[in-house]
Design a protein around this motif. Structure first.
Motif, PDB file in Angstrom:
ATOM      1  N   ALA A 352     -14.760 -87.847 -78.200  1.00  0.00           N
ATOM      2  CA  ALA A 352     -14.030 -88.128 -79.432  1.00  0.00           C
ATOM      3  C   ALA A 352     -13.668 -86.834 -80.144  1.00  0.00           C
ATOM      4  N   GLU A 353     -12.392 -86.701 -80.518  1.00  0.00           N
ATOM      5  CA  GLU A 353     -11.915 -85.526 -81.233  1.00  0.00           C
ATOM      6  C   GLU A 353     -11.035 -85.967 -82.395  1.00  0.00           C
ATOM      7  N   LEU A 354     -11.151 -85.237 -83.491  1.00  0.00           N
ATOM      8  CA  LEU A 354     -10.371 -85.579 -84.678  1.00  0.00           C
ATOM      9  C   LEU A 354     -10.170 -84.329 -85.508  1.00  0.00           C
ATOM     10  N   SER A 355      -8.919 -84.072 -85.903  1.00  0.00           N
ATOM     11  CA  SER A 355      -8.631 -83.004 -86.853  1.00  0.00           C
ATOM     12  C   SER A 355      -8.283 -83.645 -88.186  1.00  0.00           C
ATOM     13  N   VAL A 356      -8.944 -83.188 -89.239  1.00  0.00           N
ATOM     14  CA  VAL A 356      -8.811 -83.858 -90.531  1.00  0.00           C
ATOM     15  C   VAL A 356      -8.898 -82.832 -91.656  1.00  0.00           C
ATOM     16  N   ILE A 357      -8.155 -83.087 -92.712  1.00  0.00           N
ATOM     17  CA  ILE A 357      -8.271 -82.341 -93.965  1.00  0.00           C
ATOM     18  C   ILE A 357      -8.764 -83.310 -95.025  1.00  0.00           C
ATOM     19  N   ILE A 358      -9.801 -82.899 -95.771  1.00  0.00           N
ATOM     20  CA  ILE A 358     -10.454 -83.765 -96.748  1.00  0.00           C
ATOM     21  C   ILE A 358     -10.364 -83.105 -98.119  1.00  0.00           C
ATOM     22  N   ALA A 359      -9.855 -83.836 -99.104  1.00  0.00           N
ATOM     23  CA  ALA A 359      -9.749 -83.313-100.461  1.00  0.00           C
ATOM     24  C   ALA A 359     -10.057 -84.417-101.453  1.00  0.00           C
ATOM     25  N   ALA A 360     -10.705 -84.042-102.557  1.00  0.00           N
ATOM     26  CA  ALA A 360     -11.065 -85.004-103.595  1.00  0.00           C
ATOM     27  C   ALA A 360     -10.461 -84.570-104.924  1.00  0.00           C
ATOM     28  N   GLY A 361     -10.056 -85.555-105.726  1.00  0.00           N
ATOM     29  CA  GLY A 361      -9.451 -85.285-107.021  1.00  0.00           C
ATOM     30  C   GLY A 361     -10.452 -84.772-108.030  1.00  0.00           C
ATOM     31  N   PRO A 362      -9.948 -84.304-109.158  1.00  0.00           N
ATOM     32  CA  PRO A 362      -8.575 -84.375-109.647  1.00  0.00           C
ATOM     33  C   PRO A 362      -7.603 -83.556-108.803  1.00  0.00           C
ATOM     34  N   PHE A 363      -6.337 -84.009-108.776  1.00  0.00           N
ATOM     35  CA  PHE A 363      -5.302 -83.352-107.998  1.00  0.00           C
ATOM     36  C   PHE A 363      -4.319 -82.567-108.869  1.00  0.00           C
ATOM     37  N   THR A 364      -4.614 -82.470-110.156  1.00  0.00           N
ATOM     38  CA  THR A 364      -3.810 -81.647-111.049  1.00  0.00           C
ATOM     39  C   THR A 364      -4.735 -80.944-112.020  1.00  0.00           C
ATOM     40  N   ALA A 379       1.363 -78.547 -98.599  1.00  0.00           N
ATOM     41  CA  ALA A 379       1.992 -77.427 -97.910  1.00  0.00           C
ATOM     42  C   ALA A 379       1.082 -76.895 -96.809  1.00  0.00           C
ATOM     43  N   TYR A 380      -0.208 -76.817 -97.092  1.00  0.00           N
ATOM     44  CA  TYR A 380      -1.171 -76.370 -96.084  1.00  0.00           C
ATOM     45  C   TYR A 380      -1.262 -77.377 -94.941  1.00  0.00           C
ATOM     46  N   ALA A 381      -1.281 -78.673 -95.294  1.00  0.00           N
ATOM     47  CA  ALA A 381      -1.339 -79.711 -94.262  1.00  0.00           C
ATOM     48  C   ALA A 381      -0.078 -79.700 -93.400  1.00  0.00           C
ATOM     49  N   THR A 382       1.061 -79.347 -93.991  1.00  0.00           N
ATOM     50  CA  THR A 382       2.303 -79.252 -93.227  1.00  0.00           C
ATOM     51  C   THR A 382       2.185 -78.173 -92.161  1.00  0.00           C
ATOM     52  N   ARG A 383       1.547 -77.081 -92.509  1.00  0.00           N
ATOM     53  CA  ARG A 383       1.405 -75.993 -91.552  1.00  0.00           C
ATOM     54  C   ARG A 383       0.349 -76.300 -90.499  1.00  0.00           C
ATOM     55  N   LYS A 384      -0.799 -76.858 -90.902  1.00  0.00           N
ATOM     56  CA  LYS A 384      -1.901 -77.084 -89.976  1.00  0.00           C
ATOM     57  C   LYS A 384      -1.749 -78.348 -89.145  1.00  0.00           C
ATOM     58  N   GLN A 385      -0.977 -79.319 -89.637  1.00  0.00           N
ATOM     59  CA  GLN A 385      -0.704 -80.563 -88.908  1.00  0.00           C
ATOM     60  C   GLN A 385      -1.966 -81.298 -88.455  1.00  0.00           C
ATOM     61  N   PRO A 386      -2.865 -81.674 -89.378  1.00  0.00           N
ATOM     62  CA  PRO A 386      -4.030 -82.467 -88.980  1.00  0.00           C
ATOM     63  C   PRO A 386      -3.608 -83.885 -88.617  1.00  0.00           C
ATOM     64  N   GLN A 387      -4.432 -84.536 -87.828  1.00  0.00           N
ATOM     65  CA  GLN A 387      -4.129 -85.922 -87.475  1.00  0.00           C
ATOM     66  C   GLN A 387      -4.333 -86.860 -88.656  1.00  0.00           C
ATOM     67  N   LEU A 388      -5.283 -86.517 -89.512  1.00  0.00           N
ATOM     68  CA  LEU A 388      -5.626 -87.401 -90.624  1.00  0.00           C
ATOM     69  C   LEU A 388      -5.834 -86.573 -91.887  1.00  0.00           C
ATOM     70  N   LEU A 389      -5.251 -87.031 -92.984  1.00  0.00           N
ATOM     71  CA  LEU A 389      -5.426 -86.420 -94.296  1.00  0.00           C
ATOM     72  C   LEU A 389      -6.146 -87.429 -95.175  1.00  0.00           C
ATOM     73  N   ILE A 390      -7.387 -87.117 -95.559  1.00  0.00           N
ATOM     74  CA  ILE A 390      -8.197 -88.020 -96.377  1.00  0.00           C
ATOM     75  C   ILE A 390      -8.193 -87.508 -97.807  1.00  0.00           C
ATOM     76  N   LEU A 391      -7.661 -88.314 -98.722  1.00  0.00           N
ATOM     77  CA  LEU A 391      -7.601 -87.963-100.133  1.00  0.00           C
ATOM     78  C   LEU A 391      -8.451 -88.949-100.920  1.00  0.00           C
ATOM     79  N   LEU A 392      -9.404 -88.433-101.670  1.00  0.00           N
ATOM     80  CA  LEU A 392     -10.324 -89.256-102.435  1.00  0.00           C
ATOM     81  C   LEU A 392     -10.065 -89.052-103.921  1.00  0.00           C
TER      82      LEU A 392
END
Length: 593
Positions: A352-364, A379-392
């Motif tokens: 099993a393999e997964l590339s993911v970016i994880i970020a938690a709010g506040p987002f401003t 913008a960073y996710a656009t460059r790195k192209q993870p399979q999954l972007l998890i926003l909390l």
């Protein structure tokens, strides 16, 4: 001018499919571009997007417009490079006489430019099993986010032992630059399976009764007692309030005998209604070599109660025993049946393999509602192209100054859909079908139900294929990696209530609803990855749980606290993680913006 624009495109080898829309004068008028400049910008956009057709379609104009906006913003930033607004950290830097060498600590990433140059800094030393390793090159300067021209900084890198052996090769791969990324093939779309759907959107909440709360607590104790007994490692729990000279085994919930914080002299054990009628007994823990307990925790106790008034603990079992499980290769229906009957420690396949970016709010940031940290993250996710972007969450933070003062002229839903969902929709459309985004709400979201457990966001049907919302808390499988997440600051609450800590806090502020909790909080297996965003320092750590039996095994879980994407008027942190086979072989970076 339309004829000039068309001629410039034709001279550069491009054909225009829909001239009425493409040959709009607004591009040149709004951005003060000549036809030649417009075609030059299109060529840059064409190369960055790796487009292959020479025909220009109207569907590509939205992305091209965003590209022009980014160029204009970058030009404005370059004109104002001499400006600097000082913050409290600047003062600390001056008082501590720290060198003002920010060239090594801050990366030259233009604001809001998806494919701008990014360079990771600092080769951290090799670590072992989830220990945090701080980069030697860190920035000390934090300015108001809107005035910062350099955003991304690698703050920490966390590597586990197997990755450390091949860390040099990975560093070389990461530093090969944007050209490799531009030539790379699109990433494979990850599979996503959501487990559980309770509570559902629009559910009835905050009507729980005293009876519901009582039953919820009693059932928790009874469930733990049954699982201790069914493991075969412990005997039938007995009533801890009955006097006995022999050592007995009891199961109950830790309580405090007063209104203050828990301490060694104020610990009580409340047993189940079945065994003791729900009565309390004083718990003496002075003879234990080590322990970590908090109010509400259900534990097993080996001890004696000579007088009937005090249970002297000799051994404390603070975790439900995990039994070796062979149900990994069973039919999914049978496996689900086994999981519902008890806890499974079935781990994900080694492949099993997964590339993911994880970020938690506040987002401003707290000084505006422009959501600039979210723009930088995408913008960073656009460059790195993870399979999954998890926003909390929180996404529309109810504790933001402008939200609390009600100074905005938009509804909370409008802010959420215009500032969050619109950006995410543009991002996934730009990246293509391989990118997926997962949203987890927070009880601090002003536009959502103020209850815990929390239902998912109700999203537009056209976005659900790539943008999905999860309950809070919730579990899901991504590429067969089992992930659990919760946006309540569990780490902070537990650190506050643990018996050896001396800080203050109020976990009772969580709007807990016991009438909808039994189904929603029933997580029946140990995840390979557990995401718990917290106000405390970010970390990525491998946890090991013992599996009781003839031969002890260990179940590994990768616990991730990404921190907060925005902190005050400055940027915060997020996590980029590559899961490869097991928690121990995962590679993670904690990144500050």
């Amino acid at each position: 001018m339309e004829a000039e624009i068309k001629a410039e495109f034709n001279n550069s080898g491009f054909k225009i499919a829909d001239e009425d829309s493409v040959l709009s004068l607004t591009f040149c008028i709004n951005y003060k571009l000549t036809p030649s400049d417009l075609v030059s910008s299109w060529e840059v956009y064409y190369l960055n997007r790796q487009l292959s057709e020479s025909t220009i379609h109207n569907a590509e104009m939205d992305g091209f417009l965003l590209h022009l906006q980014n160029e204009q913003k970058e030009a404005l930033i370059k004109e104002e490079q001499g400006l600097h607004a000082y913050s409290i950290r600047d003062v600390d830097m001056i008082l501590n006489d720290e060198p003002e060498d920010t060239k090594e600590g801050i990366l030259d990433t233009p604001t809001n430019r998806p494919l701008a140059r990014y360079e990771e800094l600092g080769d951290s030393a090799h670590g072992t099993n989830g220990s945090l390793l701080s980069s030697s090159k860190q920035s000390s300067i934090v300015t108001p986010f809107g005035q910062r021209t350099n955003k991304f900084v690698v703050q920490f890198k966390t590597k586990t032992e197997p990755i450390a052996e091949t860390g040099e090769k990975e560093s070389e791969d990461e530093d090969m630059g944007d050209e490799i990324i531009r030539r790379a093939q699109p990433t494979k779309r990850c599979s996503l399976v959501i487990h559980g759907s309770k509570p559902e959107p629009g559910c009835r909440f905050m009507y729980d009764r005293i009876e519901d709360r009582f039953n919820y607590l009693v059932n928790r104790i009874q469930k733990h007692a049954s699982e201790f007994l069914s493991s075969g490692l412990y005997e039938e729990p007995v009533d801890p309030t009955v006097a006995s000279q022999k050592q007995v085994f009891a199961v109950g919930m830790i309580c405090c005998d007063g209104e203050g914080r828990l301490n060694e002299k104020s610990v009580l054990l409340q047993s189940s209604v079945e065994h003791s009628g729900g009565e309390h007994v004083r718990l003496e823990i002075g003879k234990l070599n080590q322990y970590s307990i908090f109010p509400g925790q259900v534990v097993g106790i080996f001890g004696t109660n000579p007088s009937g008034h005090c249970l002297v603990a000799l051994k404390l079992v603070d975790a439900i025993p995990l039994l070796p499980s062979s149900d990994c290769n069973l039919h999914p229906a049978k496996r689900l049946s086994l999981i519902e009957d008890g806890i499974s420690n079935c781990q994900s396949p080694a492949t099993a393999e997964l590339s993911v970016i994880i970020a938690a709010g506040p987002f401003t940031t707290t000084d505006n509602l422009l959501f600039e940290p979210l723009t930088e993250l995408l913008a960073y996710a656009t460059r790195k192209q993870p399979q999954l972007l998890i926003l909390l969450g929180p996404f529309v933070d109810s504790e933001h100054p402008e939200i609390k003062k009600a100074t905005i002229d938009r509804s909370f839903d409008d802010v959420f859909y215009e500032e969050i969902i619109r950006r995410l929709r543009d991002h996934v459309e730009y990246m293509g079908s391989s990118t997926r985004v997962l949203l987890v709400p927070s009880v601090r979201d002003a536009n959502h139900d103020h209850v815990f457990p929390q239902p998912p966001f109700e999203l537009n049907p056209e976005t659900k294929d790539q943008i999905t919302s999860l309950t809070n808390p919730g579990t899901f499988d991504a590429n067969e990696v089992k992930v659990g997440c919760c946006t309540v600051d569990v780490i902070k609450h537990l650190s506050v209530e643990e018996i050896f800590r001396n800080t203050s806090g109020d976990p009772e502020s969580v709007p807990f609803d016991s009438s909808i909790a039994p189904e929603a909080l029933n997580i029946s297996s140990i995840p390979q990855m557990l995401i718990l965003p917290s106000d405390l320092a970010p970390f990525v750590k491998v946890l090991s749980l013992n599996v009781e039996g003839e031969e002890q095994e260990h179940v590994k879980c990768l616990c991730v606290n990404p921190g907060r994407l925005a902190k005050g008027i400055g940027g915060g942190t997020f996590v980029e993680l590559h899961y490869r086979g097991s928690p121990e072989t995962a590679y993670a970076s904690i990144i500050r913006i």
